[in-house]
Design a protein around this motif. Structure first.
Motif, short mmCIF file in Angstrom:
data_model
loop_
_atom_site.label_atom_id
_atom_site.label_comp_id
_atom_site.label_asym_id
_atom_site.label_seq_id
_atom_site.Cartn_x
_atom_site.Cartn_y
_atom_site.Cartn_z
N ALA A 154 0.83 -1.20 0.00
CA ALA A 154 0.00 0.00 0.00
C ALA A 154 0.87 1.26 0.00
N ALA A 155 0.59 2.15 -0.94
CA ALA A 155 1.27 3.45 -0.98
C ALA A 155 0.45 4.47 -0.20
N LEU A 156 1.12 5.36 0.47
CA LEU A 156 0.48 6.48 1.14
C LEU A 156 0.71 7.70 0.25
N GLU A 157 -0.26 7.93 -0.65
CA GLU A 157 -0.10 8.96 -1.67
C GLU A 157 -1.48 9.34 -2.22
N ILE A 158 -1.66 10.61 -2.53
CA ILE A 158 -2.89 11.04 -3.18
C ILE A 158 -2.76 10.71 -4.67
N THR A 159 -3.64 9.86 -5.16
CA THR A 159 -3.64 9.49 -6.57
C THR A 159 -5.07 9.57 -7.09
N GLU A 160 -5.24 9.37 -8.39
CA GLU A 160 -6.57 9.42 -8.97
C GLU A 160 -7.46 8.27 -8.49
N ASN A 161 -6.84 7.21 -7.96
CA ASN A 161 -7.61 6.05 -7.49
C ASN A 161 -7.43 5.77 -6.01
N SER A 162 -6.80 6.67 -5.27
CA SER A 162 -6.55 6.40 -3.85
C SER A 162 -7.84 6.50 -3.04
N SER A 163 -7.84 5.75 -1.93
CA SER A 163 -8.96 5.76 -0.98
C SER A 163 -8.50 6.43 0.30
N PRO A 164 -9.43 6.99 1.07
CA PRO A 164 -9.04 7.57 2.36
C PRO A 164 -8.46 6.49 3.27
N ILE A 165 -7.37 6.80 3.96
CA ILE A 165 -6.68 5.82 4.81
C ILE A 165 -7.58 5.30 5.92
N HIS A 166 -8.54 6.08 6.38
CA HIS A 166 -9.40 5.58 7.45
C HIS A 166 -10.33 4.46 6.96
N CYS A 216 2.27 -1.02 -6.63
CA CYS A 216 1.48 -1.18 -5.41
C CYS A 216 0.13 -1.82 -5.69
N ASP A 217 -0.40 -2.49 -4.68
CA ASP A 217 -1.74 -3.06 -4.77
C ASP A 217 -2.81 -1.99 -4.66
N VAL A 218 -2.53 -0.96 -3.87
CA VAL A 218 -3.51 0.06 -3.57
C VAL A 218 -2.80 1.32 -3.10
N SER A 219 -3.47 2.46 -3.21
CA SER A 219 -2.97 3.73 -2.66
C SER A 219 -4.01 4.29 -1.70
N TYR A 220 -3.51 4.85 -0.62
CA TYR A 220 -4.37 5.52 0.36
C TYR A 220 -3.91 6.96 0.52
N HIS A 221 -4.85 7.83 0.81
CA HIS A 221 -4.52 9.22 1.09
C HIS A 221 -5.14 9.63 2.42
N ILE A 222 -4.64 10.73 2.94
CA ILE A 222 -5.19 11.33 4.15
C ILE A 222 -6.06 12.49 3.70
N GLU A 223 -7.31 12.46 4.10
CA GLU A 223 -8.21 13.56 3.72
C GLU A 223 -7.74 14.84 4.41
N MET A 224 -7.68 15.90 3.63
CA MET A 224 -7.26 17.21 4.14
C MET A 224 -8.33 18.22 3.77
N PHE A 225 -8.49 19.20 4.61
CA PHE A 225 -9.60 20.13 4.45
C PHE A 225 -9.16 21.58 4.27
N GLY A 226 -7.87 21.79 4.16
CA GLY A 226 -7.35 23.13 3.89
C GLY A 226 -7.14 23.32 2.40
N GLU A 227 -6.33 24.30 2.06
CA GLU A 227 -6.09 24.60 0.66
C GLU A 227 -4.88 23.87 0.09
N ASN A 228 -4.06 23.29 0.95
CA ASN A 228 -2.86 22.59 0.51
C ASN A 228 -3.20 21.12 0.27
N SER A 229 -2.57 20.51 -0.72
CA SER A 229 -2.81 19.08 -0.98
C SER A 229 -1.61 18.24 -0.57
N SER A 230 -0.83 18.77 0.36
CA SER A 230 0.38 18.08 0.77
C SER A 230 0.53 18.18 2.29
N MET A 231 1.20 17.17 2.84
CA MET A 231 1.43 17.13 4.29
C MET A 231 2.87 16.64 4.51
#
Length: 174
Positions: A95-107, A136-151
């Motif tokens: 599993a990748a921890l990355e925002i991608t076009e097919n990623s799901s929220p990590i939670h 990778c089999d899958v990618s997950y991202h962390i949902e963010m609610f500000g204006e930045n798309s990076s952490m």
């Protein structure tokens, strides 16, 4: 009174989980030190560095890691794709921890329940490389609610590990 406890006063049970951190060219000493502390805190089995070896002599890394670089299993590998293949062949979910076009929220991670997982985190500037994402089999991202798309990568690893460990059946056993 609600007094803060010293480490020796806590009642946390030491555990190891079948989670491997595979780092795709993470180079910042402070980030690496933080990732060592997170790996220790979450009972991660091993950290594998790829791209550039960590500078374990760095004072910044040592201060941030607080000696966990001496207790957490870790190694360097020159070939991240071979590492992914090895772990896949031994039953790990990749599993990748990355925002991608097919990623799901990590939670929403469900593979962690009763599974062995390799969590891949990427370089501070460029993230997980395209060839690694493709492996990778899958990618997950962390949902963010500000204006930045990076952490910050160490912060994202902490959140990712928390969600993975929380999802495991082992943690939920009483």
């Amino acid at each position: 009174m609600n007094r803060q406890l010293a480490h020796a006063e806590t009642h946390f049970k030491t555990r190891k989980f079948p989670v491997i951190l595979l780092l795709d060219n993470i180079t910042g000493d402070a980030n690496i030190g933080s990732i060592f502390r997170l790996a220790d805190a979450f009972g991660i089995s091993e950290i594998i560095f790829t791209g550039s070896p960590p500078n374990l002599g760095s004072n910044r890394l040592k201060r941030t890691a607080r000696n966990t670089f001496k207790t957490v299993e870790h190694r360097f590998s020159e070939d991240i794709i071979s590492e992914i293949g090895h772990f896949r062949n031994t039953g790990f979910h990749i599993a990748a921890l990355e925002i991608t076009e097919n990623s799901s929220p990590i939670h929403q991670i469900s593979e962690a329940k009763n599974a062995k997982i390799v969590l891949i985190a990427g370089n501070e500037r460029s993230g997980v490389s395209p060839e690694v994402l493709a492996a990778c089999d899958v990618s997950y991202h962390i949902e963010m609610f500000g204006e930045n798309s990076s952490m910050n990568v160490a912060n994202s690893v902490g959140i990712g590990l928390y969600e993975i460990i929380k999802a495991t059946a082992v943690l939920n056993e009483k």
